[in-house]
Design a protein around this motif. Structure first.
Motif, PDB file in Angstrom:
ATOM      1  N   TYR A 220     -16.346 -59.896 -33.094  1.00 20.55           N
ATOM      2  CA  TYR A 220     -15.257 -60.797 -33.412  1.00 20.55           C
ATOM      3  C   TYR A 220     -14.713 -61.454 -32.146  1.00 20.55           C
ATOM      4  CZ  TYR A 220     -11.375 -62.589 -36.097  1.00 20.55           C
ATOM      5  OH  TYR A 220     -10.495 -63.414 -36.732  1.00 20.55           O
ATOM      6  N   SER A 222     -12.053 -64.751 -31.987  1.00 19.53           N
ATOM      7  CA  SER A 222     -10.644 -65.030 -32.270  1.00 19.53           C
ATOM      8  C   SER A 222     -10.556 -65.815 -33.559  1.00 19.53           C
ATOM      9  CB  SER A 222     -10.029 -65.844 -31.130  1.00 19.53           C
ATOM     10  OG  SER A 222     -10.698 -67.085 -31.059  1.00 19.53           O
ATOM     11  N   GLU A 223      -9.397 -65.753 -34.158  1.00 21.28           N
ATOM     12  CA  GLU A 223      -9.246 -66.388 -35.458  1.00 21.28           C
ATOM     13  C   GLU A 223      -8.928 -67.872 -35.319  1.00 21.28           C
ATOM     14  OE1 GLU A 223      -6.597 -64.354 -38.027  1.00 21.28           O
ATOM     15  OE2 GLU A 223      -6.732 -65.859 -39.612  1.00 21.28           O
ATOM     16  N   ALA A 226      -8.522 -69.952 -41.070  1.00 19.40           N
ATOM     17  CA  ALA A 226      -8.932 -68.902 -41.983  1.00 19.40           C
ATOM     18  C   ALA A 226      -9.357 -69.473 -43.329  1.00 19.40           C
ATOM     19  CB  ALA A 226      -7.801 -67.911 -42.178  1.00 19.40           C
ATOM     20  N   VAL A 231     -12.487 -64.571 -47.094  1.00 20.23           N
ATOM     21  CA  VAL A 231     -11.847 -63.290 -46.803  1.00 20.23           C
ATOM     22  C   VAL A 231     -11.833 -62.398 -48.039  1.00 20.23           C
ATOM     23  CG1 VAL A 231      -9.650 -62.166 -46.256  1.00 20.23           C
ATOM     24  CG2 VAL A 231     -10.432 -64.107 -44.889  1.00 20.23           C
ATOM     25  N   ALA A 276     -14.815 -66.814 -36.956  1.00 19.53           N
ATOM     26  CA  ALA A 276     -13.378 -67.068 -36.814  1.00 19.53           C
ATOM     27  C   ALA A 276     -12.709 -67.476 -38.126  1.00 19.53           C
ATOM     28  CB  ALA A 276     -13.144 -68.148 -35.763  1.00 19.53           C
ATOM     29  N   SER A 277     -13.504 -67.746 -39.159  1.00 15.14           N
ATOM     30  CA  SER A 277     -12.876 -68.148 -40.416  1.00 15.14           C
ATOM     31  C   SER A 277     -12.357 -66.960 -41.220  1.00 15.14           C
ATOM     32  CB  SER A 277     -13.848 -68.980 -41.262  1.00 15.14           C
ATOM     33  OG  SER A 277     -15.038 -68.272 -41.490  1.00 15.14           O
ATOM     34  N   ASP A 279     -10.174 -62.993 -40.715  1.00 12.11           N
ATOM     35  CA  ASP A 279      -9.357 -62.260 -39.752  1.00 12.11           C
ATOM     36  C   ASP A 279     -10.120 -61.056 -39.193  1.00 12.11           C
ATOM     37  OD1 ASP A 279      -8.417 -59.692 -41.434  1.00 12.11           O
ATOM     38  OD2 ASP A 279      -8.484 -61.463 -42.737  1.00 12.11           O
ATOM     39  N   ALA A 280      -9.623 -60.544 -38.095  1.00 11.78           N
ATOM     40  CA  ALA A 280     -10.314 -59.466 -37.387  1.00 11.78           C
ATOM     41  C   ALA A 280     -10.500 -58.228 -38.249  1.00 11.78           C
ATOM     42  CB  ALA A 280      -9.550 -59.102 -36.106  1.00 11.78           C
TER      43      ALA A 280
END
Length: 361
Positions: A220, A222-223, A226, A231, A276-277, A279-280
């Motif tokens: 990962y 960075s975001e 989103a 997700v 990045a699309s 979240d971590a």
RNA sequence: GGUUCCGUGGCCGAGUGGCUAGGCUGAGCUCUGCAAAAGCUCCUACAGCGGUUCGAAUCCGCUCGGAACCUCCA
């Protein structure tokens, strides 16, 4: 254990052998529940066999059997020299090493009756309660639609499957391919071995294995923007892995989910979709779930059959030459390198940013 | 003979009352110098015959086909 069963009144001794008294046992407990047998039917359907005359009823079974002095295996006992009955061996071993009650007992469904039924009766007869909480019975294997058996000459051993060379096998299949093949069906269903099915499994496994290697190399960053839909999709896939395995070990359904996950992994790898699309937390859970279910739950490891530094280094020299040829637009040379390697079983795969990977057949 | 289980698309194989499983194969598209790999799309089946139900691959019955077990050994 034999003594306990005797003193509880569920067995009797005859000529140095001890038999389990099923009729007596049934006055207080149930027998035949696991396999759904009706004892009256069993008594009627019994065939004539040797050594039945010592038993009170034909459904009784030996828990200790007297042997003649010429018998190789024999141990002293209060009833003379003898051997433990087949069913008793399992009850005694299970109790000694796993305790008077343990969670799961596996086995082929051909052992359901009488063997497992007798095991239960022995433990209940000795200790008053069943030894096992869950019984898992796997089904039988067939080959080209026929039961595998030595007399039919259609049986082969795992190592023959992996090594190839058997008349029924067109080629060798890797242990992981075979494992994938077996996981594609439910453990309680019959499974038919055929070259066609094994070959298809080999390709399917390679796909999942490639995705496993791929996601291990992804991390990962960075975001950014989103993608809520993605997700929730990734989270759904994670949940389905657990849900399907919790549903009586539905490995086939779990594999279907892993294939969906592998498509998402390849999207990340190729850059079709940026990591990045999401979240971590979602990404890390997705990544660890795929790896865990592949390796720890299903045992599908990366196929590291090729692990030779010399070969690896040699191929990399050729890969570098091909890269140079491509930037020089010398496609005749770059294609020759690729095609010649392909001919000996090394397949080059061009990435988007000029990277070249390879797989070995 | 008795008991139990099964019969799903070209192949393998999940699925237990309504919602496209998935893999392999085949066809097409995108990407690519060309490929390969990858992504996307398409090929929508449930042995046969009856029945229950608004609705069945899924429940019930029968028929056909297949498998395992019915205490020799382990």
């Amino acid at each position: 254990m034999v003594k306990k069963i005797l003193s509880n009144g569920f067995a009797y001794e005859k000529n140095g052998s001890v038999y389990f008294d099923v009729r007596k046992f049934m006055e207080k407990h149930k027998y035949g529940e696991l396999s759904g047998r009706n004892i009256d039917d069993l008594l009627e359907g019994t065939r004539d066999l040797d050594g039945q005359d010592e038993k009170k009823n034909s459904i009784d079974f030996a828990i200790w059997k007297a042997v003649t002095p010429s018998h190789i295996q024999r141990w002293p006992s209060p009833w003379g020299e003898g051997i433990p009955g087949w069913h008793l061996e399992c009850s005694a071993m299970g109790t000694k090493y796993l305790g008077k009650e343990f969670d799961i007992h596996g086995g082929g469904m051909d052992l359901k009756f009488p063997h497992h039924e007798c095991e239960i009766a022995q433990n209940v007869g000795a200790y008053g309660h069943a030894p096992v909480r869950y019984w898992m019975h796997s089904n039988m294997l067939t080959v080209n639609g026929e039961k595998m058996s030595k007399s039919k000459g259609n049986s082969f051993l795992p190592r023959e499957l992996f090594a190839g060379g058997h008349p029924l096998l067109e080629k060798a299949y890797s242990p992981m391919s075979v494992r994938f093949f077996m996981l594609q069906s439910h453990y309680s269903s019959t499974l038919d071995f055929s070259n066609e099915a094994l070959g298809a499994a080999e390709k399917g496994y390679r796909k999942l294995g490639a995705a496993l290697t791929a996601i291990k190399g992804l991390s990962y960053t960075s975001e950014a923007n989103a993608n809520a839909e993605l997700v929730s999709d990734l989270n759904r896939l994670v949940e389905e892995c657990y849900k399907n395995m919790s549903d009586d070990f539905n490995t086939a359904k779990t594999l279907a989910v892993l294939f969906e996950m592998s498509a998402r992994i390849n999207d990340f790898k190729s850059g079709n979709v940026v990591i990045a699309s999401v979240d971590a937390t979602t990404f890390e859970k997705f990544k660890s779930t795929y790896i865990t279910f592949m390796e720890d739950v299903l045992g599908l490891m990366e196929d590291k059959s090729i692990n030779n530094d010399l070969l690896d280094g040699t191929i990399n020299v050729l890969v570098e030459l091909r890269k140079k040829a491509r930037t020089d637009r010398n496609y005749a040379l770059s294609d020759k390198i690729r095609d010649d390697l392909q001919a000996i079983g090394v397949q080059l795969k061009d990435g988007k940013n000029g990277e070249i990977n390879y797989t070995i057949e």
